[in-house]
Design an enzyme around this catalytic site. Structure first.
Site, PDB file in Angstrom:
ATOM      1  N   ARG A 102       0.824  -1.217   0.000  1.00 43.74           N
ATOM      2  CA  ARG A 102       0.000   0.000   0.000  1.00 43.74           C
ATOM      3  C   ARG A 102       0.857   1.266   0.000  1.00 43.74           C
ATOM      4  O   ARG A 102       0.484   2.282   0.582  1.00 43.74           O
ATOM      5  CB  ARG A 102      -0.960   0.029   1.197  1.00 43.74           C
ATOM      6  CG  ARG A 102      -2.024  -1.049   1.159  1.00 43.74           C
ATOM      7  CD  ARG A 102      -2.965  -0.923   2.339  1.00 43.74           C
ATOM      8  NE  ARG A 102      -3.857  -2.059   2.448  1.00 43.74           N
ATOM      9  CZ  ARG A 102      -4.522  -2.404   3.542  1.00 43.74           C
ATOM     10  NH1 ARG A 102      -4.406  -1.679   4.639  1.00 43.74           N
ATOM     11  NH2 ARG A 102      -5.322  -3.455   3.546  1.00 43.74           N
ATOM     12  N   ARG A 106      -3.798   6.195   0.721  1.00 37.73           N
ATOM     13  CA  ARG A 106      -4.479   7.393   1.207  1.00 37.73           C
ATOM     14  C   ARG A 106      -3.645   8.239   2.157  1.00 37.73           C
ATOM     15  O   ARG A 106      -4.063   9.349   2.513  1.00 37.73           O
ATOM     16  CB  ARG A 106      -5.791   6.983   1.894  1.00 37.73           C
ATOM     17  CG  ARG A 106      -6.863   6.487   0.932  1.00 37.73           C
ATOM     18  CD  ARG A 106      -8.089   5.984   1.675  1.00 37.73           C
ATOM     19  NE  ARG A 106      -7.813   4.724   2.344  1.00 37.73           N
ATOM     20  CZ  ARG A 106      -8.635   4.155   3.224  1.00 37.73           C
ATOM     21  NH1 ARG A 106      -9.754   4.777   3.580  1.00 37.73           N
ATOM     22  NH2 ARG A 106      -8.320   2.993   3.770  1.00 37.73           N
ATOM     23  N   ARG A 115      -7.774  10.743  -6.677  1.00 38.04           N
ATOM     24  CA  ARG A 115      -8.940   9.882  -6.586  1.00 38.04           C
ATOM     25  C   ARG A 115     -10.198  10.612  -6.133  1.00 38.04           C
ATOM     26  O   ARG A 115     -11.260   9.997  -6.001  1.00 38.04           O
ATOM     27  CB  ARG A 115      -8.675   8.736  -5.597  1.00 38.04           C
ATOM     28  CG  ARG A 115      -7.732   7.674  -6.129  1.00 38.04           C
ATOM     29  CD  ARG A 115      -8.165   6.294  -5.688  1.00 38.04           C
ATOM     30  NE  ARG A 115      -9.582   6.099  -5.908  1.00 38.04           N
ATOM     31  CZ  ARG A 115     -10.453   5.803  -4.940  1.00 38.04           C
ATOM     32  NH1 ARG A 115     -10.059   5.705  -3.695  1.00 38.04           N
ATOM     33  NH2 ARG A 115     -11.719   5.630  -5.220  1.00 38.04           N
ATOM     34  N   ASP A 151      -6.472  -3.942  -7.438  1.00 43.95           N
ATOM     35  CA  ASP A 151      -7.113  -4.554  -6.280  1.00 43.95           C
ATOM     36  C   ASP A 151      -7.297  -6.040  -6.549  1.00 43.95           C
ATOM     37  O   ASP A 151      -7.536  -6.448  -7.699  1.00 43.95           O
ATOM     38  CB  ASP A 151      -8.472  -3.905  -5.998  1.00 43.95           C
ATOM     39  CG  ASP A 151      -9.007  -4.289  -4.626  1.00 43.95           C
ATOM     40  OD1 ASP A 151      -8.617  -3.632  -3.634  1.00 43.95           O
ATOM     41  OD2 ASP A 151      -9.800  -5.253  -4.536  1.00 43.95           O
ATOM     42  N   TYR A 229     -13.860 -13.572   0.505  1.00 43.73           N
ATOM     43  CA  TYR A 229     -14.580 -12.337   0.188  1.00 43.73           C
ATOM     44  C   TYR A 229     -15.871 -12.637  -0.570  1.00 43.73           C
ATOM     45  O   TYR A 229     -16.926 -12.043  -0.323  1.00 43.73           O
ATOM     46  CB  TYR A 229     -13.705 -11.410  -0.656  1.00 43.73           C
ATOM     47  CG  TYR A 229     -12.773 -10.538   0.135  1.00 43.73           C
ATOM     48  CD1 TYR A 229     -13.247  -9.537   0.971  1.00 43.73           C
ATOM     49  CD2 TYR A 229     -11.384 -10.691   0.024  1.00 43.73           C
ATOM     50  CE1 TYR A 229     -12.385  -8.721   1.683  1.00 43.73           C
ATOM     51  CE2 TYR A 229     -10.515  -9.886   0.737  1.00 43.73           C
ATOM     52  CZ  TYR A 229     -11.024  -8.908   1.560  1.00 43.73           C
ATOM     53  OH  TYR A 229     -10.161  -8.101   2.269  1.00 43.73           O
TER      54      TYR A 229
END
Length: 432
Positions: A102, A106, A115, A151, A229
């Site tokens: 990552r 963010r 984004r 992703d 998931y």
């Protein structure tokens, strides 16, 4: 182990066109020449970006190519810093290479600005935006590798499932797999070029825009993590619904895991054909399985992915790339993972490096494993944490990383302190 570090330099792949000819028939190319030192590239023009091994601050970037469709996987700029690749292959290095999971995230204000107001998966489908997000941390920090922005859940989407990223909640499946008959809703024959070609385009574009500064990593989720998931419908503290499948419907579980493997293999091979120079497989939910379930429903597919990817690369005339397996909280299976066909085994911060090395032996490289929360400490303390980590791993067969991804509220300056400390202390460690 000798390092096969030549890159595929064949004609560009017409992503998004002539899909009817099939994935396999369009990827086979002759094996290229080999060179020592750095990966062989068709084009050896000097780069406008300084190698990260020599840069201690932000580096300029030309930004995304205004004509990405013209940037095919050929004539890639010559690689200037191959330290990460050499460590992955088990070769001696002058310092310990470092990158972060990552690292495009963010915690960077430019990431948030890029984004702003854009749906997450729309972002993932834009090669230009993915390229820009991948390059952003390289402008700030002298990382030794880049990892493509994407992703793991693009694979369930390719199988026909609808996934959205809900703010403050995370990934959400509109119709998760609740019963075994729900498997009939999935596509059984996936054209990865058609469904996931935007990832290949992003990789090719990014390889060009990196200008040879550092290698580019591609990735995917492992079958069990993707299955969890798809069944849970999102994140879960227990994965009880997914584990229910393993106990109640083992045959259906193996069917789903096999289907995911059949998609992952050409997907990962396609990433290499597009320009990825290493691949990481994320088994993020290994911690929810004990040794028994892991050996039955995770490890066989992890092995199968590695075996089939390597065989496909060879069959298609593509040079091998190092494979990394990261099974978070999978300490109980480190010995088995070291024998599963991957050159690098990633570990989180909950296992001691010395214990990990005892379990995996000397035939694989270890990656990790600073506690991400250590970056909340002062820069001086971060330096001390890094020095202890490097001493525990030793000077070779180690790629420095965090034990998980960078958190959104991290101070970028502290990420920089982490990278700088790895480079500085690892050089001192080798000079002792």
């Amino acid at each position: 182990m000798a390092a096969p570090r030549a890159a595929w330099g064949g004609p560009r792949l017409p992503w998004g066109r002539a899909r009817g000819r099939g994935f396999r028939s369009r990827l086979g190319r002759p094996r290229p020449r080999r060179e020592s030192g750095v990966r062989a590239m068709e084009e050896a023009a000097p780069s406008s970006l300084s190698p990260s091994s020599h840069s201690q601050g932000p580096a300029p970037s030309p930004g995304p190519d205004p004509h990405p469709a013209q940037a095919g996987p050929r004539a890639f700029p010559k690689l200037q810093n191959d330290t990460f690749l050499r460590a992955a292959w088990g070769e001696a290095t002058d310092y310990t290479p470092v990158w972060c999971m990552r690292q495009a995230g963010r915690y960077l204000k430019e990431f948030l600005a890029t984004r702003a107001g854009q749906d997450f998966f729309i972002t993932c489908r834009s090669p230009e935006t993915c390229c820009e997000l991948t390059l952003q941390p390289l402008r700030r920090f002298p990382f030794d590798a880049a990892i493509i922005f994407s992703d793991i859940l693009v694979v369930p989407q390719a199988l026909g499932m609808q996934v959205t990223m809900v703010p403050s909640k995370g990934p959400t499946f509109l119709e998760p797999l609740r019963e075994e008959q729900d498997l009939d809703r999935l596509q059984t024959h996936v054209d990865v070029d058609k469904e996931l070609g935007y990832v290949f385009q992003a990789i090719t574009l990014t390889r060009h825009q990196l200008e040879g500064r550092v290698p580019l990593i591609g990735f995917s989720g492992a079958p069990w993590t993707l299955m969890s998931y798809m069944v849970e419908g999102g994140g879960s503290n227990t994965m009880a619904q997914a584990k229910r499948w393993l106990y109640q419907w083992p045959k259906a579980s193996h069917r789903l895991l096999g289907l995911l493997t059949d998609v992952l293999v050409p997907y990962l091979v396609g990433q290499v054909a597009a320009g990825a120079q290493a691949l990481q497989v994320f088994e993020s939910h290994a911690g929810h399985l004990g040794p028994d379930l892991f050996s039955k429903f995770a490890l066989p597919y992890i092995r199968d992915v590695a075996k089939r990817v390597k065989a496909s690369l060879k069959e298609m005339g593509l040079e091998p790339v190092p494979l990394i397996i990261f099974a978070k909280d999978g300490h109980y299976a480190l010995e088995e993972l070291a024998q599963s066909g991957y050159e690098v085994v990633g570990i989180d911060w909950k296992v001691a490096p010395a214990l990990a090395r005892d379990l995996v032996g000397t035939s694989v490289t270890l990656q990790g494993n600073l506690d991400p929360c250590a970056l909340y400490a002062s820069k001086e303390e971060i330096s001390q944490h890094v020095e202890r980590m490097l001493n525990a791993f030793g000077p070779q067969r180690h790629i420095a990383n965090l034990g998980h991804g960078i958190y959104p509220d991290m101070d970028p300056a502290h990420v920089g302190a982490f990278v700088e400390a790895v480079h500085r202390h690892s050089r001192r460690l080798r000079n002792k």
